[in-house]
Write an enzyme that holds these catalytic residues in place. Structure first.
Site, PDB file in Angstrom:
ATOM      1  CB  THR A 131     -20.132 -10.378  22.249  1.00 51.37           C
ATOM      2  OG1 THR A 131     -19.521 -11.647  22.048  1.00 51.37           O
ATOM      3  CG2 THR A 131     -20.840 -10.004  20.942  1.00 51.37           C
ATOM      4  CG  ASP A 132     -15.292 -12.947  22.137  1.00 57.82           C
ATOM      5  OD1 ASP A 132     -16.498 -13.241  21.989  1.00 57.82           O
ATOM      6  OD2 ASP A 132     -14.462 -13.743  22.638  1.00 57.82           O
ATOM      7  CD  GLU A 133     -20.445 -15.299  19.971  1.00 62.16           C
ATOM      8  OE1 GLU A 133     -21.226 -15.366  19.017  1.00 62.16           O
ATOM      9  OE2 GLU A 133     -20.504 -16.041  20.972  1.00 62.16           O
ATOM     10  CE1 TYR A 156     -25.591 -11.932  21.408  1.00 54.23           C
ATOM     11  CE2 TYR A 156     -23.582 -13.126  20.833  1.00 54.23           C
ATOM     12  CZ  TYR A 156     -24.273 -12.246  21.661  1.00 54.23           C
ATOM     13  OH  TYR A 156     -23.631 -11.675  22.731  1.00 54.23           O
ATOM     14  CE  LYS A 160     -24.109  -7.432  22.142  1.00 53.64           C
ATOM     15  NZ  LYS A 160     -24.830  -6.766  23.269  1.00 53.64           N
TER      16      LYS A 160
HETATM   17  P1  NAD Z   1     -28.831 -12.810  29.384  1.00 51.24           P
HETATM   18  O1  NAD Z   1     -29.563 -13.401  28.215  1.00 51.24           O
HETATM   19  O2  NAD Z   1     -28.551 -13.646  30.575  1.00 51.24           O
HETATM   20  O3  NAD Z   1     -29.633 -11.527  29.901  1.00 51.24           O
HETATM   21  C1  NAD Z   1     -30.211 -10.578  29.034  1.00 51.24           C
HETATM   22  C2  NAD Z   1     -31.161  -9.725  29.859  1.00 51.24           C
HETATM   23  O4  NAD Z   1     -31.718  -8.726  28.972  1.00 51.24           O
HETATM   24  C3  NAD Z   1     -32.351 -10.500  30.452  1.00 51.24           C
HETATM   25  O5  NAD Z   1     -32.543 -10.124  31.784  1.00 51.24           O
HETATM   26  C4  NAD Z   1     -33.529 -10.068  29.586  1.00 51.24           C
HETATM   27  O6  NAD Z   1     -34.771 -10.092  30.276  1.00 51.24           O
HETATM   28  C5  NAD Z   1     -33.117  -8.651  29.202  1.00 51.24           C
HETATM   29  N1  NAD Z   1     -33.770  -8.202  27.962  1.00 51.24           N
HETATM   30  C6  NAD Z   1     -33.831  -8.878  26.779  1.00 51.24           C
HETATM   31  N2  NAD Z   1     -34.553  -8.170  25.885  1.00 51.24           N
HETATM   32  C7  NAD Z   1     -34.926  -7.011  26.513  1.00 51.24           C
HETATM   33  C8  NAD Z   1     -35.688  -5.876  26.107  1.00 51.24           C
HETATM   34  N3  NAD Z   1     -36.211  -5.799  24.870  1.00 51.24           N
HETATM   35  N4  NAD Z   1     -35.876  -4.875  26.985  1.00 51.24           N
HETATM   36  C9  NAD Z   1     -35.353  -4.958  28.253  1.00 51.24           C
HETATM   37  N5  NAD Z   1     -34.650  -6.018  28.698  1.00 51.24           N
HETATM   38  C10 NAD Z   1     -34.441  -7.031  27.830  1.00 51.24           C
HETATM   39  O7  NAD Z   1     -27.502 -12.187  28.762  1.00 51.24           O
HETATM   40  P2  NAD Z   1     -26.027 -12.116  29.374  1.00 51.24           P
HETATM   41  O8  NAD Z   1     -25.315 -13.355  29.038  1.00 51.24           O
HETATM   42  O9  NAD Z   1     -26.100 -11.641  30.768  1.00 51.24           O
HETATM   43  O10 NAD Z   1     -25.410 -10.957  28.441  1.00 51.24           O
HETATM   44  C11 NAD Z   1     -25.581  -9.590  28.779  1.00 51.24           C
HETATM   45  C12 NAD Z   1     -24.901  -8.730  27.728  1.00 51.24           C
HETATM   46  O11 NAD Z   1     -23.522  -9.052  27.663  1.00 51.24           O
HETATM   47  C13 NAD Z   1     -25.448  -8.933  26.315  1.00 51.24           C
HETATM   48  O12 NAD Z   1     -25.476  -7.687  25.677  1.00 51.24           O
HETATM   49  C14 NAD Z   1     -24.443  -9.862  25.659  1.00 51.24           C
HETATM   50  O13 NAD Z   1     -24.408  -9.644  24.260  1.00 51.24           O
HETATM   51  C15 NAD Z   1     -23.165  -9.416  26.326  1.00 51.24           C
HETATM   52  N6  NAD Z   1     -22.116 -10.444  26.452  1.00 51.24           N
HETATM   53  C16 NAD Z   1     -22.382 -11.666  26.986  1.00 51.24           C
HETATM   54  C17 NAD Z   1     -21.363 -12.599  27.147  1.00 51.24           C
HETATM   55  C18 NAD Z   1     -21.595 -13.960  27.757  1.00 51.24           C
HETATM   56  O14 NAD Z   1     -20.692 -14.781  27.784  1.00 51.24           O
HETATM   57  N7  NAD Z   1     -22.758 -14.256  28.301  1.00 51.24           N
HETATM   58  C19 NAD Z   1     -20.055 -12.266  26.746  1.00 51.24           C
HETATM   59  C20 NAD Z   1     -19.823 -11.008  26.169  1.00 51.24           C
HETATM   60  C21 NAD Z   1     -20.855 -10.100  26.047  1.00 51.24           C
HETATM   61  O1  DAU Z   2     -17.885 -14.987  23.217  1.00 51.40           O
HETATM   62  C1  DAU Z   2     -18.887 -14.294  23.923  1.00 51.40           C
HETATM   63  C2  DAU Z   2     -20.211 -14.978  23.700  1.00 51.40           C
HETATM   64  O2  DAU Z   2     -20.158 -16.203  24.423  1.00 51.40           O
HETATM   65  C3  DAU Z   2     -21.411 -14.145  24.153  1.00 51.40           C
HETATM   66  O3  DAU Z   2     -21.484 -12.987  23.367  1.00 51.40           O
HETATM   67  C4  DAU Z   2     -22.705 -14.947  24.012  1.00 51.40           C
HETATM   68  O4  DAU Z   2     -23.795 -14.193  24.532  1.00 51.40           O
HETATM   69  C5  DAU Z   2     -22.554 -16.225  24.807  1.00 51.40           C
HETATM   70  O5  DAU Z   2     -23.713 -17.023  24.626  1.00 51.40           O
HETATM   71  C6  DAU Z   2     -21.308 -17.006  24.367  1.00 51.40           C
HETATM   72  O6  DAU Z   2     -21.473 -17.559  23.020  1.00 51.40           O
HETATM   73  P1  DAU Z   2     -21.049 -19.060  22.630  1.00 51.40           P
HETATM   74  O7  DAU Z   2     -21.839 -19.487  21.474  1.00 51.40           O
HETATM   75  O8  DAU Z   2     -19.577 -19.200  22.575  1.00 51.40           O
HETATM   76  O9  DAU Z   2     -21.551 -19.793  24.005  1.00 51.40           O
HETATM   77  P2  DAU Z   2     -22.303 -21.182  24.260  1.00 51.40           P
HETATM   78  O10 DAU Z   2     -22.278 -21.410  25.734  1.00 51.40           O
HETATM   79  O11 DAU Z   2     -23.620 -21.254  23.571  1.00 51.40           O
HETATM   80  O12 DAU Z   2     -21.331 -22.247  23.572  1.00 51.40           O
HETATM   81  C7  DAU Z   2     -19.970 -22.384  23.958  1.00 51.40           C
HETATM   82  C8  DAU Z   2     -19.343 -23.453  23.061  1.00 51.40           C
HETATM   83  O13 DAU Z   2     -19.934 -24.716  23.365  1.00 51.40           O
HETATM   84  C9  DAU Z   2     -19.605 -23.215  21.576  1.00 51.40           C
HETATM   85  O14 DAU Z   2     -18.452 -23.606  20.833  1.00 51.40           O
HETATM   86  C10 DAU Z   2     -20.768 -24.159  21.255  1.00 51.40           C
HETATM   87  C11 DAU Z   2     -20.567 -25.312  22.224  1.00 51.40           C
HETATM   88  N1  DAU Z   2     -21.824 -25.975  22.685  1.00 51.40           N
HETATM   89  C12 DAU Z   2     -22.795 -25.199  23.225  1.00 51.40           C
HETATM   90  C13 DAU Z   2     -23.988 -25.748  23.639  1.00 51.40           C
HETATM   91  C14 DAU Z   2     -25.094 -24.887  24.217  1.00 51.40           C
HETATM   92  C15 DAU Z   2     -21.966 -27.353  22.577  1.00 51.40           C
HETATM   93  O15 DAU Z   2     -21.074 -28.068  22.109  1.00 51.40           O
HETATM   94  N2  DAU Z   2     -23.162 -27.897  22.997  1.00 51.40           N
HETATM   95  C16 DAU Z   2     -24.178 -27.156  23.500  1.00 51.40           C
HETATM   96  O16 DAU Z   2     -25.248 -27.738  23.844  1.00 51.40           O
END
Ligand code: NAD
Ligand code: DAU
Length: 349
Positions: A131-133, A156, A160
């Protein structure tokens, strides 16, 4: 024939990656390994579950002995590692489970790959999805590049960042062929309604308050999830071993502006009066350690490997809102169960 282990394939991004690989590469066996936490949902993969090149294995990446067994049983050639605990708010309440899955789980997979491949790395790859975080937070200017120093702020992002370091350590110490990508915020179908976009679509359509953290002025760079899956495909096939690629949409939005777009879109598609749901906006306490701004420079990926985002944000949001409104049963299946307790714990009602 290649045997590819996709971890976390029942989650949001993982299910899009599995679908793309199963459909586009009939000569690959795709093994989806997922323990099915609250975020894992096999309903995300209904359309491809009977394909001959798809197998689902329920297993925990932290179970090292079992990972060794699975690598050997399926003769794994490559890993695309997405399994993780992924929600920042949950990491603030329970950092241990993030350290366990994201750090120890990644280490257990790296060790299993190293053991299975045993120094014979030709045609092998461990692809770590990050992730970019990990880069921390930006002020009003600048972009994260691949050389931005790591500076994570939430449990988190700290977990990562640690997993990224382990992946690089295995490349440098043992020669394990690895590649890492760091992506910005994804949105699209099948995202668990704890994250901003699906949560707010659900709340707007059910006339529930919209909990905006702080002043709603934090900025995120949004990318359509199918574009992320395409980027992973590109990097998997063309990325340089040992390298890192940033993936982003060049698409920055303040949260409050995203929320207003969601309100306009949901109200219009539900045939409501324009602006009817603006009253649902409720400013709540800020997220502790809330990163102000993320913005990704993904020009390396464009210049070296030719990937670019395909969708404009307005088009992606329209498709996304349509999908959640058309898939009420999918949403209800999630929001009717333990989700209600989660919501109470997180938002107080
Ligand atoms: P998600 O939470 O929707 O899915 C995570 C999946 O991992 C689920 O299916 C869960 O059951 C599985 N999992 C969790 N713990 C496990 C374990 N111990 N063993 C096997 N499986 C397990 O997550 P997502 O949003 O699809 O993100 C996927 C990946 O991409 C993550 O590594 C996250 O850090 C990264 N990522 C997410 C975002 C985003 O915006 N969502 C952006 C950048 C990177
Ligand atoms: O940047 C990549 C990341 O983006 C991924 O690595 C993470 O897995 C993914 O969850 C996401 O993280 P954020 O914290 O940016 O996403 P989230 O959707 O939780 O929140 C987006 C923005 O909205 C953040 O500034 C917090 C705000 N927010 C979020 C929630 C859930 C609110 O204001 N209210 C809310 O209830």
């Amino acid at each position: 024939m290649k045997n590819i282990l996709v971890t976390g394939g029942a989650g949001f991004i993982g299910s899009h990656v599995v679908r793309l690989f199963v459909n586009n590469y009939p000569n690959y066996n795709i093994i989806n390994l997922d323990v099915l936490t609250y975020a894992g949902n096999l309903a995300n993969l209904k359309d491809i579950e009977h394909k001959p090149n798809y197998t689902f294995v329920k297993a925990d990446i932290c179970d090292y002995q079992n990972m060794v067994k699975i690598f050997s049983e399926f003769s794994i050639d490559a890993v695309i590692h997405l399994a993780a605990e992924s929600h920042v708010d949950r990491s603030i309440k329970d950092p241990f489970s993030f350290a366990k899955t994201n750090i120890m789980g990644t280490l257990s997979l790296l060790e299993a790959a190293k053991q299975q491949w045993d120094g014979n790395f030709t045609g092998k790859l461990f692809y770590h999805v990050s992730t970019d975080e990990v880069y921390g937070t930006l002020g009003d200017d600048g972009l994260f590049t691949e050389t931005t120093p790591y500076d994570p702020h939430s449990p988190y992002s700290a977990s990562k960042a640690s997993s990224d370091h382990f992946v690089r350590a295995f490349q440098d110490t043992y020669g394990l062929p690895t590649v890492i990508s760091n992506c910005s915020n994804n949105y699209g179908s099948y995202q668990f309604p704890e994250k901003l976009i699906p949560l707010f679509i659900h709340n707007i359509s059910s006339n529930k308050p919209l909990p905006v953290y702080g002043k709603g002025e934090n900025i995120r760079d949004w990318l359509f999830v199918e574009d992320h899956a395409r980027a992973i495909d590109t990097i998997f096939h063309k990325g340089k071993r040992g390298d890192t690629y940033n993936i982003g949409g060049f698409n920055e939005w303040r949260n409050i502006d995203v929320i207003k777009v969601l309100i306009r879109t949901v109200d219009r598609l539900l045939g409501r009066k324009k602006g009817q749901s603006l009253d649902l906006i409720t400013y709540v306490n800020d997220r502790p350690g809330h990163d102000y701004r993320y913005a990704i420079d993904s020009s390396k990926l464009k210049d070296e490997l030719g990937w670019e985002p395909s969708l404009q944000f307005q088009e992606g949001i329209e498709k996304t809102v349509q999908w959640y409104l058309n898939n009420e049963a999918w949403v209800l299946n999630i929001t009717s169960g333990s989700y209600q307790q989660y919501y109470k714990d997180m938002y107080g009602k």
